[in-house]
Write a protein that holds these residues in place. Structure first.
Motif, PDB file in Angstrom:
ATOM      1  N   GLN A  83       0.820  -1.203   0.000  1.00 51.41           N
ATOM      2  CA  GLN A  83       0.000   0.000   0.000  1.00 51.41           C
ATOM      3  C   GLN A  83       0.860   1.262   0.000  1.00 51.41           C
ATOM      4  OE1 GLN A  83      -1.905  -0.747   3.921  1.00 51.41           O
ATOM      5  NE2 GLN A  83      -1.176   1.267   4.515  1.00 51.41           N
ATOM      6  N   LEU A  84       0.215   2.400  -0.192  1.00 58.30           N
ATOM      7  CA  LEU A  84       0.889   3.692  -0.108  1.00 58.30           C
ATOM      8  C   LEU A  84       1.396   3.880   1.319  1.00 58.30           C
ATOM      9  CD1 LEU A  84       1.476   6.477  -1.507  1.00 58.30           C
ATOM     10  CD2 LEU A  84      -0.701   7.249  -0.541  1.00 58.30           C
ATOM     11  N   ARG A  85       2.692   4.133   1.466  1.00 58.43           N
ATOM     12  CA  ARG A  85       3.300   4.116   2.787  1.00 58.43           C
ATOM     13  C   ARG A  85       3.542   5.524   3.334  1.00 58.43           C
ATOM     14  NH1 ARG A  85       7.800  -0.670   1.668  1.00 58.43           N
ATOM     15  NH2 ARG A  85       6.335  -2.145   0.741  1.00 58.43           N
ATOM     16  N   PRO A  86       3.412   5.704   4.657  1.00 61.84           N
ATOM     17  CA  PRO A  86       3.660   7.011   5.264  1.00 61.84           C
ATOM     18  C   PRO A  86       5.062   7.528   4.978  1.00 61.84           C
ATOM     19  CG  PRO A  86       2.563   5.547   6.826  1.00 61.84           C
ATOM     20  CD  PRO A  86       2.940   4.708   5.640  1.00 61.84           C
ATOM     21  N   LEU A  87       5.155   8.840   4.801  1.00 65.97           N
ATOM     22  CA  LEU A  87       6.397   9.590   4.566  1.00 65.97           C
ATOM     23  C   LEU A  87       6.969   9.393   3.167  1.00 65.97           C
ATOM     24  CD1 LEU A  87       8.250   9.290   8.009  1.00 65.97           C
ATOM     25  CD2 LEU A  87       6.345  10.758   7.316  1.00 65.97           C
ATOM     26  N   PHE A 146      -1.683   5.346   3.196  1.00 61.85           N
ATOM     27  CA  PHE A 146      -3.042   4.805   3.142  1.00 61.85           C
ATOM     28  C   PHE A 146      -3.436   4.365   4.546  1.00 61.85           C
ATOM     29  CE2 PHE A 146      -6.226   1.484   1.957  1.00 61.85           C
ATOM     30  CZ  PHE A 146      -7.085   2.316   1.251  1.00 61.85           C
ATOM     31  N   ARG A 147      -4.723   4.293   4.793  1.00 61.70           N
ATOM     32  CA  ARG A 147      -5.197   3.960   6.142  1.00 61.70           C
ATOM     33  C   ARG A 147      -4.699   2.578   6.600  1.00 61.70           C
ATOM     34  NH1 ARG A 147      -8.193  -0.113   5.199  1.00 61.70           N
ATOM     35  NH2 ARG A 147      -9.667  -0.226   3.480  1.00 61.70           N
ATOM     36  N   VAL A 167     -10.582   8.962   5.022  1.00 58.14           N
ATOM     37  CA  VAL A 167      -9.753  10.120   5.401  1.00 58.14           C
ATOM     38  C   VAL A 167     -10.618  11.133   6.138  1.00 58.14           C
ATOM     39  CG1 VAL A 167      -8.447  12.099   4.530  1.00 58.14           C
ATOM     40  CG2 VAL A 167      -8.101   9.847   3.524  1.00 58.14           C
ATOM     41  N   TYR A 168     -10.066  11.650   7.234  1.00 55.83           N
ATOM     42  CA  TYR A 168     -10.761  12.631   8.062  1.00 55.83           C
ATOM     43  C   TYR A 168      -9.862  13.855   8.177  1.00 55.83           C
ATOM     44  CZ  TYR A 168     -14.529  13.285  11.538  1.00 55.83           C
ATOM     45  OH  TYR A 168     -15.662  13.674  12.212  1.00 55.83           O
ATOM     46  N   LEU A 169     -10.390  15.035   7.840  1.00 58.60           N
ATOM     47  CA  LEU A 169      -9.636  16.287   7.904  1.00 58.60           C
ATOM     48  C   LEU A 169     -10.252  17.225   8.932  1.00 58.60           C
ATOM     49  CD1 LEU A 169      -9.393  17.040   4.059  1.00 58.60           C
ATOM     50  CD2 LEU A 169      -7.633  15.957   5.458  1.00 58.60           C
ATOM     51  N   ASN A 224      -5.859   9.185   8.157  1.00 59.76           N
ATOM     52  CA  ASN A 224      -6.320   8.050   7.355  1.00 59.76           C
ATOM     53  C   ASN A 224      -6.601   6.917   8.328  1.00 59.76           C
ATOM     54  OD1 ASN A 224      -4.912   9.871   5.573  1.00 59.76           O
ATOM     55  ND2 ASN A 224      -5.067   8.282   4.012  1.00 59.76           N
ATOM     56  N   PHE A 225      -7.827   6.416   8.359  1.00 54.57           N
ATOM     57  CA  PHE A 225      -8.219   5.575   9.481  1.00 54.57           C
ATOM     58  C   PHE A 225      -9.113   4.409   9.083  1.00 54.57           C
ATOM     59  CE2 PHE A 225     -11.672   8.410   8.712  1.00 54.57           C
ATOM     60  CZ  PHE A 225     -12.829   7.738   9.113  1.00 54.57           C
ATOM     61  N   ASP A 226      -9.051   3.351   9.906  1.00 56.99           N
ATOM     62  CA  ASP A 226     -10.069   2.313   9.869  1.00 56.99           C
ATOM     63  C   ASP A 226     -10.835   2.428  11.182  1.00 56.99           C
ATOM     64  OD1 ASP A 226      -8.538   1.057  11.821  1.00 56.99           O
ATOM     65  OD2 ASP A 226      -8.075  -0.728  10.636  1.00 56.99           O
ATOM     66  N   ARG A 227     -11.498   1.377  11.592  1.00 57.96           N
ATOM     67  CA  ARG A 227     -12.380   1.490  12.762  1.00 57.96           C
ATOM     68  C   ARG A 227     -11.643   1.891  14.041  1.00 57.96           C
ATOM     69  NH1 ARG A 227     -16.343  -3.402  14.379  1.00 57.96           N
ATOM     70  NH2 ARG A 227     -16.709  -2.938  16.557  1.00 57.96           N
TER      71      ARG A 227
END
Length: 534
Positions: free
Chosen positions: A132-136, A211-212, A225-227, A256-259
């Motif tokens: 997945q798309l990775r942080p940083l 990605f979450r 995604v929550y801003l 970027n979140f799941d439950r």
């Protein structure tokens, strides 16, 4: 009841059934196929890895057979969340997690270290999929620079960083034909980090918080995604709902979140500019804009209220409660307050449910009394309907006179219920999204209130209590089909709650028990009044 009241009951019935049919259909027609497809892809990847691995011959001596620990490592290597050791250039250990950095200067994986964060196999939870798309991850606006960047490995100032007790620094450097990218990171024992990214020449680039996490994605809670904007408003973009690139300015944090888990980038002093870009499945991917230099802080892990509050009180908004957030947030604060004295989340839920039932008792009382009065008036109402069946205007007039004479309100049973709905939904969202319940035990067989009851005891008790509640509640429905459908609701609810978190099912069961006790008291009161009139 007159036709207007009957129509209202029908609409409420249809609405209830449609909602639950939707949930069940979504579970079996959408989620299960997705899970099966994911499992199929994982199996294909496993088979490919096995085919590529050296074959073990049958003449290997017993002493050379792989140990159970080696077997575990082998299985882990086939996991969709496993990262090859050759990819990792630095490993950071904090008190809360292990963060692995890959050769492109990205967070390849985060492994949670607290004992309660374990998956179904008993392994410590890993947040990210390998592909997945990775942080940083950094992407450049200049296509040529961007292409070279993905072919150039970073150098790390240290291959191992121990930040379990004190904050530690790490520098990642990338040399793209003389164009230098530097990431200065500070890691803290609580698992969060600060980052400053700068380039030797001013170029526009974008850095993502990834990605979450892909730990728990289900139909019951939002994920995407929550801003949070500078004006305090929140913007939610759910998975599969982003069709084109969207840009936002004045952003305090992007999550970027799941439950239960999130990867968050935040800056409460200098706001961020963020673009959301859809992937092939229309899931949102977030990128933070930068021009030569940018600084922000980040967090990757469980959405634990107290942990987020310790970083910054505004970060508690990372926890998304839906439409009734204005009720849910103070309710969760109250829930935590009770838990601080009780020390057990299960009994905390029981106490909270009882307190809410007591607070809402005046509304419940009015509704129950109204239903009893309508039950007593049912024969007279039927007489009026029969007598004026050809004159609806007179029928309605005589009905209103009957209601007025006996102090009955045809809406009395519905209105209190409608007023309580926001409270019920707020509790639902609180218990559904509270990772604090993860690993929380409650009596004997319940080892995790965030998971389903393994023996289905609570769902069955909930269904039985709902059935009993129906039996003792006055029913003014005259349509036999409506009666039969409502009689099926305990079965439908029981089936639905089989997979609900035990904490949520516990709340519903206790709520039913106290509703039954209230209804029983009202029934006895009216029986005494009827006996006194004879």
């Amino acid at each position: 009841m007159n036709q207007q009241d009957n129509g209202m009951q029908k609409r409420m019935l249809i609405m209830t059934l449609v909602v639950f049919v939707f949930f069940i259909a979504y579970e079996f027609l959408v989620l299960k196929p997705q899970q099966e497809e994911k499992a199929k892809q994982a199996q294909i990847a496993k088979e490919q890895s096995q085919n590529a691995a050296p074959q073990i011959t049958s003449n290997v001596s017993p002493a050379a057979q792989p140990s159970s620990e080696d077997m575990k490592k082998s299985i882990s290597a086939l996991s969709s969340k496993a990262i090859g050791d050759s990819e990792i250039i630095s490993t950071i250990t904090t008190a809360k997690n292990i963060i692995q950095i890959d050769k492109l200067g990205r967070v390849a994986q985060v492994t949670l270290l607290e004992k309660k964060y374990k998956d179904e196999e008993g392994n410590q939870i890993k947040l990210f999929e390998a592909n997945q798309l990775r942080p940083l991850e950094v992407r450049f606006a200049n296509a040529d620079t961007n292409e070279k960047a993905f072919k150039t490995a970073y150098a790390s100032s240290s291959s191992k960083v121990d930040a379990t007790a004190t904050e530690q620094k790490l520098t990642l450097t990338q040399n793209i034909d003389g164009f230098i990218v530097t990431k200065d990171l500070t890691f803290y024992p609580d698992g969060h980090y600060d980052i400053n990214v700068k380039t030797s020449e001013k170029q526009q680039f974008f850095i993502t918080n990834g990605f979450r996490p892909n730990v728990l994605v289900d139909m019951y809670a939002d994920h995407g995604v929550y801003l949070k904007l500078n004006d305090g408003t929140m913007s939610l973009t759910s998975d599969e709902n982003l069709e084109k690139v969207e840009s936002h300015t004045g952003i305090k944090f992007v999550s970027n979140f799941d439950r239960y888990y999130a990867t968050v980038a935040y800056n409460f002093e200098n706001s961020l500019q963020v673009s959301l870009m859809p992937d092939s499945s229309n899931n949102p991917q977030s990128f933070i804009h930068a021009n030569g230099d940018i600084s922000f802080s980040g967090f990757m892990g469980p959405k634990n209220f107290n942990d987020l509050k310790a970083l910054n009180p505004e970060l508690t908004d990372v926890i998304e409660y839906g439409w009734f957030t204005f009720i849910a947030k103070p309710m969760f604060t109250f829930l935590q307050f009770i838990q601080s004295y009780v020390g057990n989340w299960g009994w905390t839920i029981v106490i909270l449910t009882i307190l809410i039932k007591l607070i809402l008792y005046p509304l419940s009382y009015k509704g129950m009394v109204s239903m009893q009065k309508l039950k007593d008036l049912a024969p007279k109402m039927k007489e009026i309907q029969t007598k004026y069946k050809d004159d609806k205007q007179k029928q309605s007039m005589h009905m209103m006179e009957l209601y007025k004479k006996h102090g009955a309100n045809p809406m009395g049973g519905c209105l209190p219920l409608i007023l309580q709905i926001p409270v019920f939904f707020a509790i639902y969202r609180v218990l559904l999204n509270s990772i604090e319940l993860k690993g929380a035990e409650w009596i004997l067989w319940i080892n995790d209130l965030a998971e389903m009851d393994p023996y289905f005891v609570l769902p069955i008790l909930m269904g039985a209590s709902m059935y009993l509640q129906q039996k003792i509640t006055p029913n003014t429905m005259q349509d036999e089909m409506q009666r039969k459908i409502f009689q099926m609701l305990p079965v439908v609810f029981t089936f639905f709650f089989l997979w609900f978190p035990a904490g949520l099912t516990l709340y519903w069961f206790v709520n039913n028990v106290f509703t039954i006790s209230q209804q029983y008291y009202i029934n006895r009161m009216f029986e005494k009044q009827r006996a006194a009139k004879k």
